[in-house]
Write a protein that holds these residues in place. Structure first.
Motif, PDB file in Angstrom:
ATOM      1  N   ALA A  15       1.569  10.866  11.615  1.00  0.00           N
ATOM      2  CA  ALA A  15       0.768  11.657  10.683  1.00  0.00           C
ATOM      3  C   ALA A  15       1.210  11.431   9.236  1.00  0.00           C
ATOM      4  O   ALA A  15       0.384  11.245   8.336  1.00  0.00           O
ATOM      5  CB  ALA A  15       0.861  13.138  11.045  1.00  0.00           C
ATOM      6  N   VAL A  16       2.515  11.442   9.001  1.00  0.00           N
ATOM      7  CA  VAL A  16       3.024  11.266   7.635  1.00  0.00           C
ATOM      8  C   VAL A  16       2.794   9.835   7.157  1.00  0.00           C
ATOM      9  O   VAL A  16       2.372   9.599   6.019  1.00  0.00           O
ATOM     10  CB  VAL A  16       4.524  11.623   7.561  1.00  0.00           C
ATOM     11  CG1 VAL A  16       5.093  11.300   6.176  1.00  0.00           C
ATOM     12  CG2 VAL A  16       4.732  13.099   7.893  1.00  0.00           C
ATOM     13  N   ALA A  17       3.044   8.870   8.025  1.00  0.00           N
ATOM     14  CA  ALA A  17       2.936   7.466   7.631  1.00  0.00           C
ATOM     15  C   ALA A  17       1.523   7.103   7.186  1.00  0.00           C
ATOM     16  O   ALA A  17       1.346   6.368   6.210  1.00  0.00           O
ATOM     17  CB  ALA A  17       3.367   6.560   8.779  1.00  0.00           C
ATOM     18  N   VAL A  18       0.505   7.615   7.901  1.00  0.00           N
ATOM     19  CA  VAL A  18      -0.869   7.238   7.553  1.00  0.00           C
ATOM     20  C   VAL A  18      -1.448   8.136   6.459  1.00  0.00           C
ATOM     21  O   VAL A  18      -2.444   7.760   5.834  1.00  0.00           O
ATOM     22  CB  VAL A  18      -1.789   7.272   8.790  1.00  0.00           C
ATOM     23  CG1 VAL A  18      -1.265   6.353   9.876  1.00  0.00           C
ATOM     24  CG2 VAL A  18      -1.960   8.683   9.335  1.00  0.00           C
ATOM     25  N   SER A  19      -0.840   9.283   6.204  1.00  0.00           N
ATOM     26  CA  SER A  19      -1.398  10.240   5.247  1.00  0.00           C
ATOM     27  C   SER A  19      -0.720  10.223   3.886  1.00  0.00           C
ATOM     28  O   SER A  19      -1.354  10.523   2.868  1.00  0.00           O
ATOM     29  CB  SER A  19      -1.328  11.664   5.821  1.00  0.00           C
ATOM     30  OG  SER A  19      -1.943  11.725   7.085  1.00  0.00           O
ATOM     31  N   VAL A  20       0.567   9.896   3.877  1.00  0.00           N
ATOM     32  CA  VAL A  20       1.320   9.870   2.626  1.00  0.00           C
ATOM     33  C   VAL A  20       2.109   8.552   2.567  1.00  0.00           C
ATOM     34  O   VAL A  20       3.326   8.528   2.786  1.00  0.00           O
ATOM     35  CB  VAL A  20       2.283  11.072   2.509  1.00  0.00           C
ATOM     36  CG1 VAL A  20       2.785  11.227   1.072  1.00  0.00           C
ATOM     37  CG2 VAL A  20       1.634  12.362   2.970  1.00  0.00           C
ATOM     38  N   PRO A  21       1.416   7.448   2.333  1.00  0.00           N
ATOM     39  CA  PRO A  21       2.082   6.139   2.328  1.00  0.00           C
ATOM     40  C   PRO A  21       3.274   6.111   1.376  1.00  0.00           C
ATOM     41  O   PRO A  21       3.210   6.588   0.250  1.00  0.00           O
ATOM     42  CB  PRO A  21       0.973   5.189   1.845  1.00  0.00           C
ATOM     43  CG  PRO A  21      -0.304   5.873   2.213  1.00  0.00           C
ATOM     44  CD  PRO A  21      -0.026   7.336   2.022  1.00  0.00           C
ATOM     45  N   GLY A  22       4.392   5.586   1.879  1.00  0.00           N
ATOM     46  CA  GLY A  22       5.588   5.463   1.059  1.00  0.00           C
ATOM     47  C   GLY A  22       6.549   6.621   1.150  1.00  0.00           C
ATOM     48  O   GLY A  22       7.696   6.502   0.702  1.00  0.00           O
ATOM     49  N   ALA A  23       6.106   7.742   1.728  1.00  0.00           N
ATOM     50  CA  ALA A  23       6.989   8.909   1.805  1.00  0.00           C
ATOM     51  C   ALA A  23       8.059   8.747   2.882  1.00  0.00           C
ATOM     52  O   ALA A  23       9.193   9.199   2.713  1.00  0.00           O
ATOM     53  CB  ALA A  23       6.182  10.171   2.064  1.00  0.00           C
ATOM     54  N   LEU A  24       7.700   8.100   3.976  1.00  0.00           N
ATOM     55  CA  LEU A  24       8.597   8.026   5.124  1.00  0.00           C
ATOM     56  C   LEU A  24       9.669   6.959   4.908  1.00  0.00           C
ATOM     57  O   LEU A  24       9.355   5.790   4.650  1.00  0.00           O
ATOM     58  CB  LEU A  24       7.778   7.702   6.379  1.00  0.00           C
ATOM     59  CG  LEU A  24       8.359   8.103   7.732  1.00  0.00           C
ATOM     60  CD1 LEU A  24       8.486   9.619   7.832  1.00  0.00           C
ATOM     61  CD2 LEU A  24       7.473   7.578   8.851  1.00  0.00           C
ATOM     62  N   VAL A  25      10.940   7.348   5.019  1.00  0.00           N
ATOM     63  CA  VAL A  25      12.035   6.389   4.881  1.00  0.00           C
ATOM     64  C   VAL A  25      12.829   6.230   6.170  1.00  0.00           C
ATOM     65  O   VAL A  25      13.635   5.305   6.300  1.00  0.00           O
ATOM     66  CB  VAL A  25      12.988   6.797   3.743  1.00  0.00           C
ATOM     67  CG1 VAL A  25      12.255   6.781   2.414  1.00  0.00           C
ATOM     68  CG2 VAL A  25      13.629   8.169   4.002  1.00  0.00           C
ATOM     69  N   GLY A  26      12.602   7.120   7.150  1.00  0.00           N
ATOM     70  CA  GLY A  26      13.325   7.034   8.410  1.00  0.00           C
ATOM     71  C   GLY A  26      12.569   7.705   9.527  1.00  0.00           C
ATOM     72  O   GLY A  26      11.788   8.634   9.302  1.00  0.00           O
ATOM     73  N   ALA A  27      12.791   7.215  10.755  1.00  0.00           N
ATOM     74  CA  ALA A  27      12.122   7.767  11.936  1.00  0.00           C
ATOM     75  C   ALA A  27      12.967   7.449  13.161  1.00  0.00           C
ATOM     76  O   ALA A  27      13.886   6.626  13.103  1.00  0.00           O
ATOM     77  CB  ALA A  27      10.720   7.166  12.081  1.00  0.00           C
ATOM     78  N   THR A  28      12.647   8.087  14.275  1.00  0.00           N
ATOM     79  CA  THR A  28      13.429   7.860  15.491  1.00  0.00           C
ATOM     80  C   THR A  28      13.052   6.534  16.149  1.00  0.00           C
ATOM     81  O   THR A  28      12.043   5.904  15.828  1.00  0.00           O
ATOM     82  CB  THR A  28      13.212   8.990  16.515  1.00  0.00           C
ATOM     83  OG1 THR A  28      11.925   8.831  17.139  1.00  0.00           O
ATOM     84  CG2 THR A  28      13.304  10.355  15.874  1.00  0.00           C
ATOM     85  N   ASP A  29      13.876   6.143  17.112  1.00  0.00           N
ATOM     86  CA  ASP A  29      13.597   4.924  17.876  1.00  0.00           C
ATOM     87  C   ASP A  29      12.338   5.072  18.720  1.00  0.00           C
ATOM     88  O   ASP A  29      11.762   4.069  19.153  1.00  0.00           O
ATOM     89  CB  ASP A  29      14.781   4.614  18.802  1.00  0.00           C
ATOM     90  CG  ASP A  29      16.072   4.380  18.035  1.00  0.00           C
ATOM     91  OD1 ASP A  29      16.003   4.089  16.826  1.00  0.00           O
ATOM     92  OD2 ASP A  29      17.158   4.500  18.643  1.00  0.00           O
ATOM     93  N   TRP A  30      11.918   6.311  18.976  1.00  0.00           N
ATOM     94  CA  TRP A  30      10.746   6.572  19.816  1.00  0.00           C
ATOM     95  C   TRP A  30       9.460   6.657  18.999  1.00  0.00           C
ATOM     96  O   TRP A  30       8.384   6.857  19.566  1.00  0.00           O
ATOM     97  CB  TRP A  30      10.935   7.875  20.592  1.00  0.00           C
ATOM     98  CG  TRP A  30      12.099   7.827  21.533  1.00  0.00           C
ATOM     99  CD1 TRP A  30      13.331   8.411  21.353  1.00  0.00           C
ATOM    100  CD2 TRP A  30      12.171   7.139  22.787  1.00  0.00           C
ATOM    101  NE1 TRP A  30      14.151   8.133  22.416  1.00  0.00           N
ATOM    102  CE2 TRP A  30      13.466   7.358  23.319  1.00  0.00           C
ATOM    103  CE3 TRP A  30      11.261   6.358  23.519  1.00  0.00           C
ATOM    104  CZ2 TRP A  30      13.874   6.822  24.533  1.00  0.00           C
ATOM    105  CZ3 TRP A  30      11.667   5.835  24.732  1.00  0.00           C
ATOM    106  CH2 TRP A  30      12.963   6.063  25.224  1.00  0.00           C
ATOM    107  N   CYS A  31       9.546   6.495  17.709  1.00  0.00           N
ATOM    108  CA  CYS A  31       8.364   6.572  16.844  1.00  0.00           C
ATOM    109  C   CYS A  31       7.647   5.229  16.860  1.00  0.00           C
ATOM    110  O   CYS A  31       8.015   4.307  16.116  1.00  0.00           O
ATOM    111  CB  CYS A  31       8.764   6.983  15.433  1.00  0.00           C
ATOM    112  SG  CYS A  31       9.427   8.678  15.345  1.00  0.00           S
ATOM    113  N   THR A  32       6.643   5.103  17.701  1.00  0.00           N
ATOM    114  CA  THR A  32       5.969   3.827  17.943  1.00  0.00           C
ATOM    115  C   THR A  32       4.680   3.640  17.156  1.00  0.00           C
ATOM    116  O   THR A  32       4.101   2.560  17.175  1.00  0.00           O
ATOM    117  CB  THR A  32       5.637   3.694  19.438  1.00  0.00           C
ATOM    118  OG1 THR A  32       4.829   4.832  19.837  1.00  0.00           O
ATOM    119  CG2 THR A  32       6.902   3.677  20.279  1.00  0.00           C
TER     120      THR A  32
END
Length: 241
Positions: A15-32
């Motif tokens: 949700a964050v990756a497609v809605s607020v490009p550039g905001a996400l700097v880290g995620a879990t190994d399960w975030c596919t």
């Protein structure tokens, strides 16, 4: 400028990756999702690397009260990191928590996919026929959907009532013999957290129709919500013995 965000929840990551490009700097190994996501990986949802997260200097960590462990979130807060924790037990609550999360992550307005998802679920017709189901989420030991779950609400809106909805626990352990004896109209087998397949699952429920569903459509609250009713309805119709 959008805050630096680390997500510990696969559906929120998408949700964050497609809605607020550039905001996400880290995620879990399960975030596919989304495919090709290029951010630092910080371990699993149940065992995130707190030091790795802190090294990313996030302004915000987004988490979920069910998917993530309280001690990990407490450690992040103790280090001075803001942690937003969602609680999602229904489709409507999912929409509200998505809006809250995306706003905190820097979204200036509701993204188009969220508006569409809200419309699709609001216009969902009332099912003409209701069916009962057993919905395993684990095997060895057998565990099923119980009370007060997002997935249970999703299925109920599609005309499927799972038989342990009134149980005191949200994910009770139930003996296989008891599940079979309940004689549900069908067995709903998701591919996560346990990956049920045509070769692993139906063998335990001889003679009962089995519907194979994607966990991303059954349990994730994010962009997949816009297509979930159509995809899940198709899988439920295709239930086979």
């Amino acid at each position: 400028m959008a805050p630096r965000v680390v997500s510990l929840v696969p559906s929120l990551t998408e949700a964050v990756a497609v809605s607020v490009p550039g905001a996400l700097v880290g995620a879990t190994d399960w975030c596919t999702h989304p495919a090709g996501l290029d951010v630092a990986r910080v371990g699993g949802t149940k065992n995130p690397d707190v030091e790795r997260i802190l090294a990313l200097a996030p302004d915000l960590v987004v988490a979920n009260e069910e998917e993530n462990r309280a001690p990990d979130l407490a450690a992040l807060r103790a280090a001075g990191v803001e942690v937003l924790v969602t609680e999602v037990r229904s489709v409507e609550q999912g929409f509200a928590e998505l809006a809250r999360t995306l706003t905190a992550c820097g979204a200036g307005s509701r993204p188009a996919w969220l508006v569409e998802a809200e419309r699709v679920w609001a216009e969902l017709p009332v099912p003409g026929v209701r069916r009962t189901a057993v919905v395993p989420v684990w095997r060895r030991p057998w565990m099923v959907l119980g009370r007060d779950t997002f997935a249970g609400d999703v299925l109920a809106r599609l005309g499927v009532d799972h038989l342990w909805a009134g149980h005191a626990e949200r994910y009770p352990r139930v003996a296989l013999a008891e599940l079979v004896a309940a004689a549900p109209d069908l067995v709903v087998l998701p591919d996560e957290p346990y990956r049920f397949t045509p070769d692993d699952g139906p063998d335990a429920f001889p003679g009962l129709p089995c519907a194979f569903v994607g966990g991303r459509h059954l349990t994730w609250y994010g962009p997949s919500l816009a297509e979930a009713p159509r995809v899940l309805a198709g899988a439920l119709r295709a239930a086979r013995r």
